[in-house]
Design a protein around this motif. Structure first.
Motif, PDB file in Angstrom:
ATOM      1  N   LYS A  33      -5.035   5.939   6.927  1.00  0.00           N
ATOM      2  CA  LYS A  33      -5.384   6.750   5.580  1.00  0.00           C
ATOM      3  C   LYS A  33      -4.045   7.309   4.980  1.00  0.00           C
ATOM      4  N   ASP A  34      -3.139   7.816   6.155  1.00  0.00           N
ATOM      5  CA  ASP A  34      -1.845   8.659   5.497  1.00  0.00           C
ATOM      6  C   ASP A  34      -1.027   7.666   5.174  1.00  0.00           C
ATOM      7  N   GLN A  35      -0.902   6.115   5.412  1.00  0.00           N
ATOM      8  CA  GLN A  35      -0.292   5.338   4.968  1.00  0.00           C
ATOM      9  C   GLN A  35      -0.677   4.658   3.824  1.00  0.00           C
ATOM     10  N   LEU A  36      -1.967   4.841   3.646  1.00  0.00           N
ATOM     11  CA  LEU A  36      -2.776   4.383   2.290  1.00  0.00           C
ATOM     12  C   LEU A  36      -2.276   5.535   1.262  1.00  0.00           C
ATOM     13  N   LEU A  37      -2.169   6.843   1.619  1.00  0.00           N
ATOM     14  CA  LEU A  37      -2.003   7.722   0.692  1.00  0.00           C
ATOM     15  C   LEU A  37      -0.472   7.662   0.336  1.00  0.00           C
ATOM     16  N   LEU A  38       0.527   7.412   1.225  1.00  0.00           N
ATOM     17  CA  LEU A  38       1.842   7.165   1.076  1.00  0.00           C
ATOM     18  C   LEU A  38       2.094   6.081  -0.049  1.00  0.00           C
ATOM     19  N   GLU A  39       1.741   4.894   0.288  1.00  0.00           N
ATOM     20  CA  GLU A  39       1.589   3.597  -0.377  1.00  0.00           C
ATOM     21  C   GLU A  39       1.189   3.827  -2.008  1.00  0.00           C
ATOM     22  N   THR A  40      -0.107   4.643  -1.840  1.00  0.00           N
ATOM     23  CA  THR A  40      -0.579   4.859  -3.463  1.00  0.00           C
ATOM     24  C   THR A  40       0.185   5.768  -4.238  1.00  0.00           C
ATOM     25  N   LEU A  41       0.918   6.725  -3.408  1.00  0.00           N
ATOM     26  CA  LEU A  41       1.839   7.570  -4.089  1.00  0.00           C
ATOM     27  C   LEU A  41       2.857   6.864  -4.629  1.00  0.00           C
ATOM     28  N   ARG A  42       3.544   6.062  -3.843  1.00  0.00           N
ATOM     29  CA  ARG A  42       4.699   5.276  -4.042  1.00  0.00           C
ATOM     30  C   ARG A  42       4.438   4.514  -5.214  1.00  0.00           C
ATOM     31  N   TRP A  43       3.278   3.659  -5.265  1.00  0.00           N
ATOM     32  CA  TRP A  43       2.773   2.813  -6.457  1.00  0.00           C
ATOM     33  C   TRP A  43       2.742   3.722  -7.796  1.00  0.00           C
ATOM     34  N   SER A  44       1.964   5.179  -7.539  1.00  0.00           N
ATOM     35  CA  SER A  44       2.051   5.668  -8.732  1.00  0.00           C
ATOM     36  C   SER A  44       3.379   6.164  -9.217  1.00  0.00           C
ATOM     37  N   GLU A  45       4.138   6.733  -8.391  1.00  0.00           N
ATOM     38  CA  GLU A  45       5.425   6.998  -8.962  1.00  0.00           C
ATOM     39  C   GLU A  45       6.319   6.006  -9.532  1.00  0.00           C
ATOM     40  N   GLY A  57       0.439  18.566   2.026  1.00  0.00           N
ATOM     41  CA  GLY A  57      -0.179  19.327   3.042  1.00  0.00           C
ATOM     42  C   GLY A  57      -0.193  18.574   4.359  1.00  0.00           C
ATOM     43  N   ARG A  58       0.115  17.072   4.488  1.00  0.00           N
ATOM     44  CA  ARG A  58       0.031  16.281   5.655  1.00  0.00           C
ATOM     45  C   ARG A  58       1.746  16.313   6.208  1.00  0.00           C
ATOM     46  N   SER A  59       2.387  16.843   5.429  1.00  0.00           N
ATOM     47  CA  SER A  59       4.331  16.590   5.987  1.00  0.00           C
ATOM     48  C   SER A  59       4.324  17.251   7.061  1.00  0.00           C
ATOM     49  N   PRO A  60       3.889  18.533   7.213  1.00  0.00           N
ATOM     50  CA  PRO A  60       4.304  19.460   8.438  1.00  0.00           C
ATOM     51  C   PRO A  60       3.829  18.748   9.720  1.00  0.00           C
TER      52      PRO A  60
END
Length: 206
Positions: free
Chosen positions: A55-67, A114-117
């Motif tokens: 799910k973390d990778q899904l979050l990152l890739e979704t944010l990357r696409w959004s940006e 929130g997940r970065s730390p």
């Protein structure tokens, strides 16, 4: 003999990311399950995990696409020759700030921060996604400084703030005003945030 089962066509990339962005914004990543997202996309959870791993990778890739979507608009705004450098700085800030409470793009950022730390992978991805915003702002401030519109000290190594410093300060201001807007804190107002950032940026840039 039974007929072979037809393979289900893969969902278009844009559909997967758009659906994931909306689902994360609505439910938060913790409450989102791959099974539920798969049902929305008519895909199996296993198929999603095959492509994203977690799910973390899904979050990152979704944010990357959004940006990436917003990056096209940012580059177009900064390339406009009919706008002054100050007007293009204002356009940059307008694109940076959330549209309003619950802005899906900004909810993704809140989830990532929130997940970065706890995750080096998230921190690395976050930095990669943020970098184009910093790079474009540095180029804009450099252009304004070269034209004499902005007054930014030269880089002396240990002296006053440089162009890159000013760009980071402006982005920090934008982040500070953006988060209350995105999460819907009482009193947060987009027009006021844009005006406050413009005022502070004018002071920073001279």
């Amino acid at each position: 003999m039974a007929e072979p089962r037809a393979r289900r066509a893969a969902r278009p990339r844009e559909e997967v990311f758009a659906t994931a962005r909306a689902a994360i914004a609505e439910h938060g990543l913790d409450k989102l399950t791959m099974a539920a997202l798969g049902r929305e996309l008519r895909m199996s959870a296993g198929h999603l995990l095959y492509y994203f791993g977690s799910k973390d990778q899904l979050l990152l890739e979704t944010l990357r696409w959004s940006e990436e979507q917003l990056g096209e608009r940012r580059r177009a705004a900064l390339a406009r020759t009919d706008l002054t450098v100050r007007q293009r700085l204002a356009a940059y800030a307008e694109l940076y700030l959330p549209e309003g409470p619950g802005d899906p793009r900004w909810i993704l950022w809140v989830e990532v921060w929130g997940r970065s730390p706890a995750s080096a992978e998230i921190r690395k991805g976050q930095l990669e996604i943020e970098t184009p915003w910093q790079t474009d702002l540095v180029a804009l401030v450099e252009e304004g400084a070269a034209a004499g519109v902005f007054r930014v000290p030269a880089d002396t190594g240990d002296g006053p703030a440089t162009v890159a410093d000013r760009a980071r300060q402006i982005r920090a201001l934008l982040d500070g005003f953006a988060v209350p807007l995105a999460i819907g804190l009482p009193g947060a107002d987009r027009a006021d945030a844009a005006a406050q950032v413009a005022s502070a940026a004018a002071a920073l840039l001279g």
